[in-house]
Write a protein that holds these residues in place. Sequence first.
Motif, PDB file in Angstrom:
ATOM      1  N   GLY A   1      93.748  25.955 -26.670  1.00  0.00           N
ATOM      2  CA  GLY A   1      95.084  25.361 -26.426  1.00  0.00           C
ATOM      3  C   GLY A   1      94.909  23.734 -26.617  1.00  0.00           C
ATOM      4  O   GLY A   1      95.869  23.241 -26.167  1.00  0.00           O
ATOM      5  N   VAL A   2      93.741  23.245 -27.346  1.00  0.00           N
ATOM      6  CA  VAL A   2      93.654  21.762 -27.490  1.00  0.00           C
ATOM      7  C   VAL A   2      93.829  21.654 -28.859  1.00  0.00           C
ATOM      8  O   VAL A   2      92.507  21.558 -29.566  1.00  0.00           O
ATOM      9  CB  VAL A   2      92.793  21.235 -26.893  1.00  0.00           C
ATOM     10  CG1 VAL A   2      92.603  19.766 -27.027  1.00  0.00           C
ATOM     11  CG2 VAL A   2      92.477  21.471 -25.230  1.00  0.00           C
TER      12      VAL A   2
ATOM     13  N   SER B   1      97.451  14.701 -27.636  1.00  0.00           N
ATOM     14  CA  SER B   1      97.907  14.912 -26.248  1.00  0.00           C
ATOM     15  C   SER B   1      96.557  14.877 -25.254  1.00  0.00           C
ATOM     16  O   SER B   1      96.498  16.085 -24.967  1.00  0.00           O
ATOM     17  CB  SER B   1      98.745  15.952 -25.906  1.00  0.00           C
ATOM     18  OG  SER B   1      99.964  15.923 -26.667  1.00  0.00           O
ATOM     19  N   PRO B   2      95.840  13.769 -25.016  1.00  0.00           N
ATOM     20  CA  PRO B   2      94.945  13.902 -24.120  1.00  0.00           C
ATOM     21  C   PRO B   2      95.091  14.723 -22.753  1.00  0.00           C
ATOM     22  O   PRO B   2      96.014  14.556 -22.325  1.00  0.00           O
ATOM     23  CB  PRO B   2      94.497  12.321 -24.110  1.00  0.00           C
ATOM     24  CG  PRO B   2      95.085  11.714 -25.225  1.00  0.00           C
ATOM     25  CD  PRO B   2      96.275  12.532 -25.318  1.00  0.00           C
ATOM     26  N   VAL B   3      94.061  15.194 -22.210  1.00  0.00           N
ATOM     27  CA  VAL B   3      94.307  16.110 -21.048  1.00  0.00           C
ATOM     28  C   VAL B   3      93.978  15.116 -20.080  1.00  0.00           C
ATOM     29  O   VAL B   3      92.862  14.958 -19.704  1.00  0.00           O
ATOM     30  CB  VAL B   3      93.497  17.448 -21.133  1.00  0.00           C
ATOM     31  CG1 VAL B   3      93.597  18.088 -19.810  1.00  0.00           C
ATOM     32  CG2 VAL B   3      94.230  18.233 -22.148  1.00  0.00           C
TER      33      VAL B   3
ATOM     34  N   ILE C   1      89.242  31.013 -23.801  1.00  0.00           N
ATOM     35  CA  ILE C   1      89.051  30.994 -25.245  1.00  0.00           C
ATOM     36  C   ILE C   1      89.630  32.152 -26.087  1.00  0.00           C
ATOM     37  O   ILE C   1      89.275  33.228 -25.569  1.00  0.00           O
ATOM     38  CB  ILE C   1      87.532  30.670 -25.498  1.00  0.00           C
ATOM     39  CG1 ILE C   1      87.389  30.322 -26.941  1.00  0.00           C
ATOM     40  CG2 ILE C   1      86.681  31.857 -25.053  1.00  0.00           C
ATOM     41  CD1 ILE C   1      86.021  29.476 -27.154  1.00  0.00           C
ATOM     42  N   ASP C   2      90.338  32.076 -27.072  1.00  0.00           N
ATOM     43  CA  ASP C   2      90.543  33.132 -27.964  1.00  0.00           C
ATOM     44  C   ASP C   2      89.718  33.165 -29.066  1.00  0.00           C
ATOM     45  O   ASP C   2      90.031  32.477 -30.317  1.00  0.00           O
ATOM     46  CB  ASP C   2      92.068  32.870 -28.570  1.00  0.00           C
ATOM     47  CG  ASP C   2      92.665  34.162 -29.361  1.00  0.00           C
ATOM     48  OD1 ASP C   2      91.680  35.023 -29.518  1.00  0.00           O
ATOM     49  OD2 ASP C   2      93.849  34.274 -29.682  1.00  0.00           O
ATOM     50  N   LEU C   3      88.908  34.335 -28.928  1.00  0.00           N
ATOM     51  CA  LEU C   3      87.628  34.389 -29.972  1.00  0.00           C
ATOM     52  C   LEU C   3      88.254  34.684 -31.604  1.00  0.00           C
ATOM     53  O   LEU C   3      87.529  34.450 -32.573  1.00  0.00           O
ATOM     54  CB  LEU C   3      86.533  35.038 -29.518  1.00  0.00           C
ATOM     55  CG  LEU C   3      85.854  34.528 -28.162  1.00  0.00           C
ATOM     56  CD1 LEU C   3      84.770  35.480 -27.605  1.00  0.00           C
ATOM     57  CD2 LEU C   3      84.991  33.243 -28.645  1.00  0.00           C
ATOM     58  N   ASP C   4      89.375  35.426 -31.449  1.00  0.00           N
ATOM     59  CA  ASP C   4      89.968  35.764 -32.726  1.00  0.00           C
ATOM     60  C   ASP C   4      90.116  34.743 -33.598  1.00  0.00           C
ATOM     61  O   ASP C   4      90.347  34.603 -35.020  1.00  0.00           O
ATOM     62  CB  ASP C   4      90.973  36.443 -32.461  1.00  0.00           C
ATOM     63  CG  ASP C   4      91.020  37.993 -31.960  1.00  0.00           C
ATOM     64  OD1 ASP C   4      89.757  38.461 -32.245  1.00  0.00           O
ATOM     65  OD2 ASP C   4      91.679  38.749 -31.381  1.00  0.00           O
TER      66      ASP C   4
END
Length: 399
Positions: A123-124, A138-140, A152-155
Amino acid sequence: MSPTATATAVFLSAAPSSFSTRRRRSRLAAISASLSPSSSEEPLLVRAARGEDGLPRPPAWMMRQAGRYMAEYQALAKRHPSFRERSENTDLIVEITLQPWRAFAPDGVILFSDILTPLPAIGVPFDISDSKGPVIQSPVRSEEQVRQLVPIDLDKLHFVGESLRILRNEIDGKAALLGFVGAPWTIATYVVEGGMTNTYTNIKSMCHTAPNVLRGLLSHLAQAISDYIIYQVNSGAQCIQIFDSWGGQLPPHVWEQWSKPYIRQIVSRIKKECPHVPLVLYINGNGGLLERMKDTGVDVIGLDWTVDMADGRRRLGNGIGVQGNVDPAFLFSPLPVLTDEIHRVVKSAGPKSHILNLGHGVLQKTPEEAVAHFFDVTRSLRYDTLFQGSVAGELQAVA
């Protein structure tokens, strides 16, 4: 067209370099004949990383061995000017990764990728600017932003898995296939700062002004990176290097608090789920951290070129592997000087648990002939000759 066939077509269409394609192919054919793996043996690099006795010589590879110093890569980059495309397209990843393998036949073949590649999958989003490098719009820096991060979405990283599977087949056991990740602290520097920085003021100040936010970010990254390593291993990676590239920017006691625990968290999980896979930890500027790095649980510690190999081995002892650490600038020296430096480093490291490498990545404009010489010299080394008449005593780590 299949990914392998497409990658081969890309290779054949590349403009030839002064280090000619024909010479590369004949070199690889000759070397490959001598590298045919025994069905009972794993690649030399994996065996060295595990600390096996009785190996004939140190294995060798180079950080950044695939990339901008090679004429073939430069020709490909002109046709595909986006780094994101080159590092996120299966055909291009495979081709770029194989370029140095075809040219020099190193003992380790490392995936062409980037430590920031998995960021969109948590999501970054990020971009890469030709002038600024990585840019995160957009720094976190807040609790709300940390909560918005996703597992983490490995797809979304399918190109990594596809590339590793193809590469494992292409290399066919003649070298070790390496994957890699960034350590949580190093990844967090980009996520918090919004890109490259020389001062690290935002993330360093968060250690004191927003410690819970930073802990939440680092914990999320540690979980994601662990998942990503397991994904790479399941896709064919035989050894993983963890880059804590900016860990050396911290005072040692601060690294102990804000980087080390999250590396240990990763290592602990990988050792449980992938116990057969060696882990290497590299920190740029790690002279003040060596003893602290040792109990992260990794199998091998990479030394940068500012650490004397003999001193590093004395400080760490023989209970853990070492990697490195020829100064990349030696590749611009006369070849006999490079030969002498390789011999010095190997003798200083001792006849066990050493992976020969540079102390940092290959520099731009490095002569390809020097890279070829580096690997030719390494293949000619024999421990029984280098250490003839000497007794390699067991070194104990300095207390």
